[in-house]
Each structure stands twice: as structure tokens, then as C-alpha cells.
Design an enzyme around this catalytic site. Structure first.
Site, PDB file in Angstrom:
ATOM      1  N   CYS A 166     -95.904 -91.486 -91.285  1.00 54.60           N
ATOM      2  CA  CYS A 166     -96.385 -90.388 -90.431  1.00 54.60           C
ATOM      3  C   CYS A 166     -97.916 -90.395 -90.391  1.00 54.60           C
ATOM      4  O   CYS A 166     -98.569 -90.817 -91.350  1.00 54.60           O
ATOM      5  CB  CYS A 166     -95.886 -89.049 -90.970  1.00 54.60           C
ATOM      6  SG  CYS A 166     -96.302 -87.669 -89.880  1.00 54.60           S
ATOM      7  N   CYS A 194     -98.783 -83.104 -93.900  1.00 49.87           N
ATOM      8  CA  CYS A 194     -98.407 -81.708 -94.186  1.00 49.87           C
ATOM      9  C   CYS A 194     -98.115 -81.554 -95.680  1.00 49.87           C
ATOM     10  O   CYS A 194     -97.374 -82.362 -96.259  1.00 49.87           O
ATOM     11  CB  CYS A 194     -97.186 -81.305 -93.387  1.00 49.87           C
ATOM     12  SG  CYS A 194     -97.412 -81.592 -91.631  1.00 49.87           S
ATOM     13  N   CYS A 199     -94.342 -81.432 -96.693  1.00 50.62           N
ATOM     14  CA  CYS A 199     -93.459 -82.410 -96.043  1.00 50.62           C
ATOM     15  C   CYS A 199     -92.161 -82.643 -96.836  1.00 50.62           C
ATOM     16  O   CYS A 199     -92.201 -82.883 -98.041  1.00 50.62           O
ATOM     17  CB  CYS A 199     -94.198 -83.728 -95.867  1.00 50.62           C
ATOM     18  SG  CYS A 199     -93.234 -84.935 -94.958  1.00 50.62           S
TER      19      CYS A 199
HETATM   20  S1  SF4 Z   1     -93.847 -82.601 -92.095  1.00 50.13           S
HETATM   21 FE1  SF4 Z   1     -94.102 -84.701 -92.846  1.00 50.13          FE
HETATM   22  S2  SF4 Z   1     -93.178 -85.975 -91.275  1.00 50.13           S
HETATM   23 FE2  SF4 Z   1     -93.528 -83.968 -90.354  1.00 50.13          FE
HETATM   24  S3  SF4 Z   1     -95.535 -84.110 -89.389  1.00 50.13           S
HETATM   25 FE3  SF4 Z   1     -95.870 -83.325 -91.426  1.00 50.13          FE
HETATM   26  S4  SF4 Z   1     -96.298 -85.114 -92.702  1.00 50.13           S
HETATM   27 FE4  SF4 Z   1     -95.364 -85.821 -90.808  1.00 50.13          FE
END
Ligand code: SF4
Length: 362
Positions: free
Chosen positions: A84, A88, A91
Site C-alpha cells: 500500500c 494508516c 491498518c
Molecule cells: S488501511 Fe492499510 S491498506 Fe488501507 S489505505 Fe491504510 S495502510 Fe493502506
């Protein structure tokens, strides 16, 4: 004479009792009828209530407990990549590998799932548009719609890497595009880890909304409610974007992903209480497309396939993989999925998921 005396006596006695007995009998008959009516009515009302709620009666429930019904993979979430471009802090599916199946192998697995009863596929990640600039994803979307004729093909993405050209090439094969958006304040997005430097997540969201309308793809929003956005009022922005569904998740800890010693994230500081989540829902109760998902509802009600096409079992608070469906088949692998089909139905997992049935005002 001596023979007649007892008969006469009995006759006399009976005549004495005839009057009270007949009046007693006269009272007992209506009482008996009344009791019968009351008990019959109670039974009928209970059966009616069970019918309305869709509850089985007790006899059926006892019988049903012993019947083994194999799980059907009606709706599957295929996280074909863990890579990704965002970071986040909470995540749930982190970049622990960079593996992606060769396209033909992924198609073989999807065909197996279709044979086992799959009706809906959702492609997710990581970020599904990151691999081969969205071409790999586009080919799988087209394969599922054209070759497998699946009623519903959807994607969950952070939206940042999607270009209009992708819609031109593959939009017609896609039913639903869900974009993750946790806040309409760019600063909060940066705090969460969804910041894009000088690009603005919210501006991109508006652009994607327009493309979805132009290319006739149903538009959905997913939000994870956490420590940084729990106080936000999103009513106005969500109503303006008018998604078909707004999925609102309570931030969840998963050992090995966003919590614990092997994890790539430490999501503890993002966690909110059930009461705080309820307050957020209460603040947005007028948004008719809101679909809430508490930790309880979320945990075991998704069939999740990882990048090796293994089902991930979340029953123990972490993601334990089954064997790959490519090696042992769907029926064998799904036994280890930990999937709670009842909770899937209870959380409204089955809904109008084909754009042909959604009757959208594009
Ligand atoms: S939650 Fe994880 S997979 Fe989704 S955008 Fe954020 S970092 Fe990427």
C-alpha cells in the site's frame, strides 16, 4: 320387599344429588372451554411472534443443531496484495509480504470459488490499484464479470491511485467502488496516516464520485472510527456525496497486524470504546445509507482470502491462515475460515449488490 328397599334407597339418594350435580356440571363445561381457549390462544400468539421474527420453533431448533451444513462462500473478500502507498496507523492488513499470485492462478482460484457458490467478490488489499498500475485488478474484475458472470464485483481502495482511464477500460465490469475516507479534515487524515503530501484525499474523493456517476459504478464510502475522528460531524459531506452505502467500522485490534510483537502497526492509541462508537452513530443517525459495524459484528463475519488464496480465521483475535484453496479446494479450506455465516446475515452482509438491481439515479 327387602329386595326393593336398597333400589328405592339408591333412587332416592340419586334424586337428592341430581339437582346439585347438574348445576355443577353446567358450571364446569364453560370453565373447561375457557381454559382451552386461553391455552390455544397463547400457543398461537407465540407461533405468530416466531414467524414475524423469523425464529424457528423450539422443536425445529433442536433438530437443526445436529445438521452439518457446509459453508457457501457467497461473498468473498480477496486481499490479493498487502502492498500500500498509505501508512494508516490502525491498518488491519499490513504489508507483511509483497507476494501476488500470477494472474492465471488467481483466475483459477476465482473459478473454484464460483463453482462453490460465490456470488460476490470484493477485491481489496493493501491497495489493490498499486500492483501493475491497476491493470492486474482490471483484468480480474473483467474476468469475474464476463467469464464467471458474477452478480457482484466490487473493490475497496484508498482511491489515491485511480485514474479516469481505468474507468474507461474496466468501469463497465465493476458494480461497486468503495473508497476509504475517515475524515473530511485533511489534518486528521495526515494524523491517521492517509496523508498524500501535497495531494488532498478529500478532493480526490470528490473526483472519484464524479467518475463513478459518469461510468455508472455504484459509489460507497468506508470509514474507520478511531480516536482522531470520533468527535467529527460528517453529516453534511456524506449527504452531499450521496453514496449507496456508508460503512462505518469501529477500529479493531488484530494481533500480528496492528497489535502485538509481530505487528507492523501499534493501533492501541486509535482504539475507542463501544460507548464512543455509539455516540458517533447517534450523531449520524439521519444518514439513511449508514451501515454500522461494531467490533462484535465485524470480527468473524467476513470471508477473507489472503494473497496466497488462504482463508484467514480471525476467531482468536489474529489472522490464522487455512491451506490455500489452490491446493486443497474450497470446501476443505473453508472449514478453517472461522466464518460466522449467521453474523454475516445479521450484519446485513447480503444486500442489493449488483448495479443492475440498485436502480441508481446516476
Ligand atoms: S488501511 Fe492499510 S491498506 Fe488501507 S489505505 Fe491504510 S495502510 Fe493502506
Amino acid at each position: 320387599m327387602w329386595m326393593l328397599t336398597p333400589i328405592a334407597f339408591a333412587g332416592k339418594t340419586l334424586s337428592l344429588f341430581r339437582q346439585p350435580l347438574s348445576s355443577l356440571w353446567g358450571r364446569l363445561v364453560p370453565l373447561f372451554c375457557w381454559l382451552k381457549a386461553v391455552f390455544w390462544l397463547r400457543g398461537a400468539t407465540r407461533a405468530q411472534r416466531q414467524q414475524v421474527r423469523g425464529e424457528p420453533d423450539e422443536a425445529e431448533e433442536e433438530e437443526g443443531e445436529d445438521i452439518y451444513v457446509p459453508t457457501t462462500p457467497t461473498s468473498v473478500n480477496y486481499h490479493f496484495t498487502r502492498q500500500c502507498n498509505y501508512k494508516c496507523g490502525f491498518c488491519f492488513h499490513t504489508a507483511k509480504t509483497s507476494f501476488v499470485l500470477p494472474l492465471e492462478e488467481a483466475k483459477r482460484g476465482l473459478s473454484l470459488l464460483k463453482k462453490a457458490g460465490m456470488e460476490k467478490i470484493n477485491f481489496s488489499g493493501g491497495e489493490p490499484f498499486i500492483h501493475d498500475r491497476g491493470e492486474y485488478l482490471g483484468k480480474l474484475v473483467k474476468f469475474c464479470k464476463v467469464d464467471l458472470q458474477l452478480p457482484s464485483v466490487s473493490i475497496v481502495s484508498n482511491g489515491s491511485l485511480i485514474r479516469e482511464r481505468w474507468f474507461q477500460n474496466y468501469g463497465e465490469y465493476l458494480d461497486i467502488l468503495a473508497i476509504s475516507c475517515d475524515s473530511f479534515e485533511e489534518q486528521v487524515n495526515v494524523l491517521i496516516g492517509r496523508g498524500q503530501g501535497n495531494k488532498n484525499h478529500v478532493e480526490k474523493l470528490q473526483k472519484l464520485r464524479t467518475w463513478c456517476r459518469d461510468y455508472r459504478v455504484a459509489f460507497k464510502i468506508n470509514s474507520v472510527i478511531n480516536r482522531f475522528n470520533v468527535g467529527e460531524d460528517m453529516n453534511e459531506q456524506i449527504k452531499a456525496l450521496n453514496p449507496v452505502r456508508w460503512k462505518v467500522f469501529q477500529c479493531l485490534l488484530i494481533e500480528g497486524e496492528n497489535s502485538g510483537k509481530d505487528a507492523l502497526r501499534e493501533a492501541e492509541r486509535f482504539i475507542i470504546s463501544d460507548e464512543e462508537f455509539e455516540e458517533f452513530l447517534e450523531r449520524h443517525k439521519d444518514v439513511s445509507c449508514l451501515v454500522p459495524e461494531s467490533n462484535q459484528k465485524m470480527k468473524d463475519s467476513y470471508l477473507i482470502l489472503d494473497e496466497y488464496m488462504r482463508f484467514l480465521n480471525c476467531r482468536n483475535g489474529r489472522k490464522d491462515p487455512s491451506k490455500s484453496i489452490l491446493d486443497v479446494g474450497v470446501e476443505e479450506a473453508i472449514k478453517f475460515s472461522g466464518f460466522d455465516e449467521k453474523m454475516f446475515l445479521k450484519r446485513g452482509g447480503k444486500y442489493e449488490w449488483s448495479k443492475a438491481d440498485l436502480k441508481l439515479d446516476w
